[in-house]
Each structure stands twice: as C-alpha cells, then as structure tokens.
Design an enzyme around this catalytic site. Structure first.
Site, PDB file in Angstrom:
ATOM      1  N   LYS A  36     -72.314  11.770 130.061  1.00 58.61           N
ATOM      2  CA  LYS A  36     -71.702  12.389 129.826  1.00 58.61           C
ATOM      3  C   LYS A  36     -71.462  12.643 128.642  1.00 58.61           C
ATOM      4  O   LYS A  36     -72.745  12.523 127.699  1.00 58.61           O
ATOM      5  CB  LYS A  36     -70.090  12.094 130.567  1.00 58.61           C
ATOM      6  N   TYR A 266     -65.586  24.371  98.490  1.00 61.10           N
ATOM      7  CA  TYR A 266     -64.776  24.623  98.768  1.00 61.10           C
ATOM      8  C   TYR A 266     -63.683  23.622  97.911  1.00 61.10           C
ATOM      9  O   TYR A 266     -63.382  22.782  98.639  1.00 61.10           O
ATOM     10  CB  TYR A 266     -64.057  25.155 100.101  1.00 61.10           C
TER      11      TYR A 266
END
Length: 376
Positions: A36, A266
C-alpha cells in the site's frame, strides 16, 4: 549509472531478500506483503513484483484502486484490499478477483455488488481487538458473522479470512498484545459457532511476525520489514537480517564559508559558533524531508555531517566545519545504501517513525530501480 539530480534508488533485490528472510522465520504461515501507499514510497508495482520474487504468497493494499492498478500491470497473485468508503468500487474489485476486507457497514454493499454480478465476493472479516480503528467491535461481532453466514449460504460471499491488527507489537513487553490475541481467539470461536471457519486467520504485522510466533496463525501481513527496516526502537534492520531497499541520494548544491554567529535558514534557529563552511543539500519538505528534523545525518565523502537550522521547502543546510574538503557536486546520501544511516536516524531527528520517513518521499524525487531482475 548516472543518477538524476536527486533520486530514491530502489534495490528490488533487497525487497525480495527481506521477504525471503521473514518467510523463513514465520514458516509455515503464509506471507502477505503490504505494498500500500505506493509500496511504502518504493513504487507500488516495483514493490509488488519484488515481493513476489521473494516468495510472498499474497499482496495487500489499503484501497481497491491500488489493487486494480496491480491487476492492470498483469499481477495475478492473491490480493487483499481492506479500507473502503461508500464510494469504493466493490464490483470492480470482485470482477478483478480481489479479496475485500469487511468491517461492518461494508458487508451489505459488497453482497449487493456480488448479487448484481452473479459472482460471489471473497471477503475477510475484520475484528477490532483493541486498536480502535477499522474492524467490528467485539459487541457487534456476533451480528456481523451472523449476517455474513446468511450471505455465504446464499452464495453471495465466501469468507476466506478473519483478521485483526496489532496495536503495540513493536513494544514486545506490553500486555495489550496478549489481550488482543485472546480477543482474536474469542472472535474466531464466535465465527465458528456460526459455521464460518475460513482458511486464513491473520493478525501479525511486522513486529508481531518477528516477535510473537503465537500471532502467526495462517498468514502474517508484513510492511515495513520487507523494505528493510526494523519496527523495534532497540533493534536495527540489519540485526534482523534485513537490507534497506531505498537509498535517498543527491549532490551538494552549494558550499560557502561563513563567520561565527551566522544564522541558518528560516527563523535563524541555529547559529554557528565558529567560522565554518556550510553545505547546501537540494532536498526539502516538498520532497518529503521532515521540516522539523534537527541534527539529522547525511554522508558526504565517507563522513557524517548533520543538518543545521530548519529544513526549507527545497533544501536544507549541513554544517561542514572550517577545514572540510566537501565541494559542490559531491554525492550525498541522506539515508540507506551502504551509508550506515538508517531512515530511523532521520525519524529520531524528526520525532517520528521510520515508516513515515520512507513513505513520505515525494513524487518530485525520481525512483531509480536497480536489481529488478535479480533476487540475490
């Protein structure tokens, strides 16, 4: 082999090896390989074919759509899909000979689709023994198996399996696994009292497959293990005989020298203490690198360096030291391969699990499959 600027190199032979290793451990139980979520980030079809090469008896996916993609690629092995919504195409699943997990509400729509097709649906009834997600509750279980027995007697369904999912098998000392297995035995007895005795009883995920032989039953469902990673906090994949199947690689995009006190990325959450060189790694959270990772390792020129400052959308920075010989264009291994860096190292740096690290690598990072024709 020349690689793209950034690449997730997928070693198909490692997946095959890992399936073989786990299959040997759980014998005589069958092995369902969970492919999956795009094969946990390794590629749905790549992972499926490699798992079958390694001897997987079944393939497992969450959604019917994933199973249909495998059928479209000519994969004819037994397939189980277990997570549905009201919009799920049960008819398409039945026509493609996909086994369907059933937890309660979905039994009637599956039977209705089978009736319209004049073809019985192959179903696996799911019991929630303590995880609290999908699956029938213990209180609702007698009603579910009674309804399933009626549909089976009418020829609309064939109950091929009964299954559950473990909640804390990655912590082998916790008593909840014993409680879940006891509840599973009770659920099997209730089903038998209604004449439902399927060929496949399955409960074990990777950690239970590797630590709880009493959870093997007729089949185990293994996910992270077939990609070479340990489900246990205190054990590596290598210690379990597993090989990582994904190596995340790129090259250094920039190198520069900065003075003491220079802030990085940042928020300027990190400042260098001494003059140093910085290396720019062109992978960011848009590629699946966790933004919150702090001090995560990479390998350049045979040496480990660590991320500094916040991961940005497309890039992150590593502090190289004042005398580093790293240059623009040098190869960088983020994890996997022969680097000695595991996805678990990045998981620790980001406060998550190795499952998430490998699965979240984005579509912007090309998958380069190697050893697809070999299983050694």
């Amino acid at each position: 082999m020349k690689l793209p600027e950034r690449a997730a190199v997928i070693d198909a032979s490692a997946i095959a090896h890992n399936v073989r290793t786990i299959a040997e451990y759980v014998r005589p139980a069958k092995v369902l390989a969970a492919v999956k979520a795009d094969g946990y980030g390794h590629g749905l079809v790549t992972a499926a074919k490699a798992a079958l090469t390694g001897g997987a008896d079944w393939l497992g996916v969450a959604h019917i759509d994933e199973a249909l993609q495998l059928r479209a690629q000519g994969i004819e092995s037994p397939l189980l899909a277990w997570l549905h919504t009201r919009e799920a195409d049960f008819a398409a699943g039945i026509e493609a000979h996909i086994d369907l997990g059933v937890s309660g509400w979905d039994l009637e729509p599956v039977a209705e689709a089978a009736n319209l097709l004049h073809e019985p649906a192959r179903v696996h009834l799911k019991i929630d023994t303590g995880l609290g997600r999908n699956g029938s509750t213990m209180a609702d279980w007698p009603g579910l198996v009674e309804r399933a027995a009626v549909f089976q007697n009418r020829g609309l369904i064939s109950v091929e399996g009964i299954f559950t999912h473990m909640a804390v098998a990655d912590e082998p000392d916790r008593k909840e696994t014993d409680e879940q297995l006891e509840a599973f035995h009770q659920a099997l007895a209730v089903a038998e009292s209604h004449g439902i005795v399927p060929d496949l009883r399955h409960a074990a995920n990777t950690p239970a497959a590797l630590s709880r032989p009493d959870a093997h039953f007729d089949m185990v469902r293994v996910g992270v293990g077939i990609y070479g990673h340990s489900p246990f906090a205190d054990r590596t994949g290598a210690s379990l005989g597993l090989r990582p199947a994904m190596e995340l690689r790129t090259t250094v995009a920039n190198v520069k020298t900065v003075p003491a006190g220079q802030g990085i990325s940042y928020g300027l959450t990190h400042r260098v203490e001494t003059p140093t060189r910085l290396g720019l790694i062109p992978l960011g959270y848009a590629d699946g690198i966790p933004r919150i990772a702090v001090g995560a390792p990479v390998l350049i020129r045979g040496r480990r360096y660590y991320s500094a400052g916040r991961v940005a959308m497309d890039q992150f920075v590593v502090e190289l030291g004042e005398d580093s010989d790293v240059e623009v264009g040098d190869e960088v291994t983020v994890f996997g391969g022969d680097s000695g860096i595991e996805a678990a190292d990045w998981a620790t740096a980001a406060g998550t699990i190795n499952y998430e690290i490998i699965t979240r690598i984005g579509a912007r990072v090309p998958r380069v499959v190697v050893n697809a024709e070999h299983d050694q």
